[in-house]
Write a protein that holds these residues in place. Structure first.
Motif, PDB file in Angstrom:
ATOM      1  N   UNK A 144     -64.235 -34.882   8.883  1.00  0.00           N
ATOM      2  CA  UNK A 144     -65.307 -35.784   7.976  1.00  0.00           C
ATOM      3  C   UNK A 144     -65.847 -35.133   7.029  1.00  0.00           C
ATOM      4  N   UNK A 145     -66.513 -36.222   5.613  1.00  0.00           N
ATOM      5  CA  UNK A 145     -66.756 -35.925   4.688  1.00  0.00           C
ATOM      6  C   UNK A 145     -65.868 -36.008   3.396  1.00  0.00           C
ATOM      7  N   UNK A 146     -65.878 -36.930   2.594  1.00  0.00           N
ATOM      8  CA  UNK A 146     -65.196 -37.055   1.075  1.00  0.00           C
ATOM      9  C   UNK A 146     -66.388 -36.688   0.182  1.00  0.00           C
ATOM     10  N   UNK A 147     -65.326 -37.272  -1.686  1.00  0.00           N
ATOM     11  CA  UNK A 147     -66.043 -36.471  -2.310  1.00  0.00           C
ATOM     12  C   UNK A 147     -67.249 -36.418  -2.266  1.00  0.00           C
ATOM     13  N   UNK A 148     -67.984 -37.554  -1.973  1.00  0.00           N
ATOM     14  CA  UNK A 148     -69.752 -37.842  -1.769  1.00  0.00           C
ATOM     15  C   UNK A 148     -70.508 -36.702  -1.261  1.00  0.00           C
ATOM     16  N   UNK A 149     -70.424 -36.465  -0.230  1.00  0.00           N
ATOM     17  CA  UNK A 149     -71.048 -36.400   1.824  1.00  0.00           C
ATOM     18  C   UNK A 149     -70.161 -34.937   2.002  1.00  0.00           C
ATOM     19  N   UNK A 150     -69.144 -34.778   0.858  1.00  0.00           N
ATOM     20  CA  UNK A 150     -68.742 -33.182   1.875  1.00  0.00           C
ATOM     21  C   UNK A 150     -69.066 -32.254   2.769  1.00  0.00           C
ATOM     22  N   UNK A 151     -69.938 -31.985   0.989  1.00  0.00           N
ATOM     23  CA  UNK A 151     -71.149 -30.791   1.499  1.00  0.00           C
ATOM     24  C   UNK A 151     -71.425 -30.531   2.004  1.00  0.00           C
ATOM     25  N   UNK A 152     -72.627 -32.293   3.069  1.00  0.00           N
ATOM     26  CA  UNK A 152     -73.087 -32.405   4.574  1.00  0.00           C
ATOM     27  C   UNK A 152     -72.520 -32.107   5.060  1.00  0.00           C
ATOM     28  N   UNK A 153     -71.267 -32.517   5.578  1.00  0.00           N
ATOM     29  CA  UNK A 153     -70.176 -32.945   6.260  1.00  0.00           C
ATOM     30  C   UNK A 153     -69.781 -31.621   7.060  1.00  0.00           C
ATOM     31  N   UNK A 154     -69.410 -30.566   5.530  1.00  0.00           N
ATOM     32  CA  UNK A 154     -69.783 -29.013   6.094  1.00  0.00           C
ATOM     33  C   UNK A 154     -70.459 -28.160   6.995  1.00  0.00           C
ATOM     34  N   UNK A 155     -71.808 -28.364   6.525  1.00  0.00           N
ATOM     35  CA  UNK A 155     -73.155 -28.549   7.248  1.00  0.00           C
ATOM     36  C   UNK A 155     -72.703 -28.706   8.577  1.00  0.00           C
ATOM     37  N   UNK A 156     -72.223 -29.714   8.669  1.00  0.00           N
ATOM     38  CA  UNK A 156     -72.745 -30.179   9.942  1.00  0.00           C
ATOM     39  C   UNK A 156     -70.605 -29.939  11.214  1.00  0.00           C
ATOM     40  N   UNK A 157     -70.310 -29.104  10.439  1.00  0.00           N
ATOM     41  CA  UNK A 157     -69.450 -28.687  11.405  1.00  0.00           C
ATOM     42  C   UNK A 157     -67.655 -28.888  10.753  1.00  0.00           C
ATOM     43  N   UNK A 158     -67.874 -30.146   9.774  1.00  0.00           N
ATOM     44  CA  UNK A 158     -66.713 -30.160   9.301  1.00  0.00           C
ATOM     45  C   UNK A 158     -65.213 -29.042   9.230  1.00  0.00           C
ATOM     46  N   UNK A 159     -64.087 -29.085   9.579  1.00  0.00           N
ATOM     47  CA  UNK A 159     -63.148 -28.280   9.492  1.00  0.00           C
ATOM     48  C   UNK A 159     -61.959 -29.366   8.547  1.00  0.00           C
ATOM     49  N   UNK A 160     -62.255 -30.037   7.957  1.00  0.00           N
ATOM     50  CA  UNK A 160     -60.821 -30.217   7.145  1.00  0.00           C
ATOM     51  C   UNK A 160     -62.059 -31.800   6.621  1.00  0.00           C
ATOM     52  N   UNK A 161     -61.946 -31.572   5.388  1.00  0.00           N
ATOM     53  CA  UNK A 161     -62.846 -32.522   3.968  1.00  0.00           C
ATOM     54  C   UNK A 161     -61.356 -32.946   3.305  1.00  0.00           C
ATOM     55  N   UNK A 162     -61.541 -34.470   3.267  1.00  0.00           N
ATOM     56  CA  UNK A 162     -60.898 -35.654   2.417  1.00  0.00           C
ATOM     57  C   UNK A 162     -61.260 -35.299   1.195  1.00  0.00           C
ATOM     58  N   UNK A 163     -61.093 -34.785  -0.080  1.00  0.00           N
ATOM     59  CA  UNK A 163     -61.897 -34.902  -1.551  1.00  0.00           C
ATOM     60  C   UNK A 163     -60.370 -35.057  -2.116  1.00  0.00           C
ATOM     61  N   UNK A 164     -60.177 -36.160  -3.007  1.00  0.00           N
ATOM     62  CA  UNK A 164     -59.419 -37.455  -3.654  1.00  0.00           C
ATOM     63  C   UNK A 164     -60.044 -36.607  -5.199  1.00  0.00           C
ATOM     64  N   UNK A 165     -60.538 -37.746  -5.338  1.00  0.00           N
ATOM     65  CA  UNK A 165     -61.966 -37.806  -7.291  1.00  0.00           C
ATOM     66  C   UNK A 165     -61.933 -37.057  -7.616  1.00  0.00           C
ATOM     67  N   UNK A 166     -62.425 -36.429  -7.174  1.00  0.00           N
ATOM     68  CA  UNK A 166     -63.648 -35.032  -7.495  1.00  0.00           C
ATOM     69  C   UNK A 166     -62.412 -33.717  -7.881  1.00  0.00           C
ATOM     70  N   UNK A 167     -60.746 -33.745  -7.419  1.00  0.00           N
ATOM     71  CA  UNK A 167     -59.948 -33.350  -8.355  1.00  0.00           C
ATOM     72  C   UNK A 167     -58.910 -33.950  -8.655  1.00  0.00           C
ATOM     73  N   UNK A 168     -58.533 -35.367  -9.015  1.00  0.00           N
ATOM     74  CA  UNK A 168     -57.955 -35.857  -9.504  1.00  0.00           C
ATOM     75  C   UNK A 168     -58.598 -37.083 -10.305  1.00  0.00           C
ATOM     76  N   UNK A 169     -59.325 -37.388 -10.139  1.00  0.00           N
ATOM     77  CA  UNK A 169     -60.472 -37.865 -10.834  1.00  0.00           C
ATOM     78  C   UNK A 169     -60.428 -40.151  -9.887  1.00  0.00           C
TER      79      UNK A 169
END
Length: 223
Positions: free
Chosen positions: A193-218
């Motif tokens: 759970x969690x992508x570029x826009x909401x991954x911090x919330x996802x981490x706080x709610x137990x995410x073990x895998x965050x899927x992030x693209x635009x923050x890294x690659x534009x």
């Protein structure tokens, strides 16, 4: 746009206290950008399109862990079965059965996440709770797959309370399934759970895998 290493380092620092892992979403991005992030130490990359993933896998080191994070069609499983590390977003017994079948042809067991519909939008894929338990009841005989957790996409909203509620609900559901179907095992722990826009919330709610693209690659290039 080249890789944003400042964001990459920041994300990694934020993941560390939660013991979560980064899936760098590299869809539509050139091999050169992926190689830059690989050189910096990143090993897990997420792709949405089968042909693109197959082409990139053939050009990059064998220790890259490829995660398929898009909506996968059953007739395309055979192309990624030889090398894919994890398939997110499995939402039918038909697809799960085909993954198992193709994995066994290559003497592999492929880790899979079941996608649960947690958002308010009707357009997103995923199982409801009844369908999820039905699938779990039917999947026990599939020896070419290992169900390692759940995946979900939150509503497209600025309401953080709503997003947090959706992520928290998925964690409760994972824990319920863990206790019922996989008691005493260590592998059924993943929450994608969690992508570029909401991954911090996802981490706080137990995410073990965050899927992030635009923050890294534009921003993605859809041309």
């Amino acid at each position: 746009m080249a890789v944003n290493f400042n964001n990459y380092r920041q994300v990694q620092q934020q993941l560390e206290p939660y013991h979560a892992r980064l899936v760098a979403v590299s869809k539509t991005k050139p091999v050169e950008d992926i190689r830059e992030l690989y050189t910096a130490g990143q090993r897990i990359f997420g792709e949405n399109y089968v042909q693109e993933m197959v082409e990139k896998a053939g050009l990059l080191p064998e220790d890259v862990q490829w995660h398929f994070i898009g909506h996968l069609q059953s007739n395309k499983v055979k192309y990624i079965a030889p090398f894919v590390s994890m398939i997110h977003g499995v939402d039918s017994l038909k697809l799960l059965s085909e993954i198992s079948k193709q994995a066994l042809k290559h003497k592999r067991v492929i880790d899979c996440l079941l996608q649960v519909h947690i958002a308010t939008e009707e357009t997103k894929f995923g199982l409801d709770e009844t369908e999820l338990f039905q699938l779990l009841d039917q999947a026990g005989s599939l020896s070419g797959i290992r169900i390692t957790g759940l995946m979900g996409m939150a509503s497209n909203t600025d309401d953080e309370t709503q997003i947090r509620k959706e992520f928290a609900g998925l964690k409760i559901l994972r824990d319920t399934i863990w206790e019922k179907y996989f008691p005493g095992t260590a592998f059924f722990k993943e929450l994608s759970t969690g992508m570029s826009g909401d991954y911090k919330l996802a981490l706080e709610e137990g995410s073990t895998l965050v899927r992030i693209g635009s923050l890294l690659f534009g921003a993605r290039n859809y041309a």
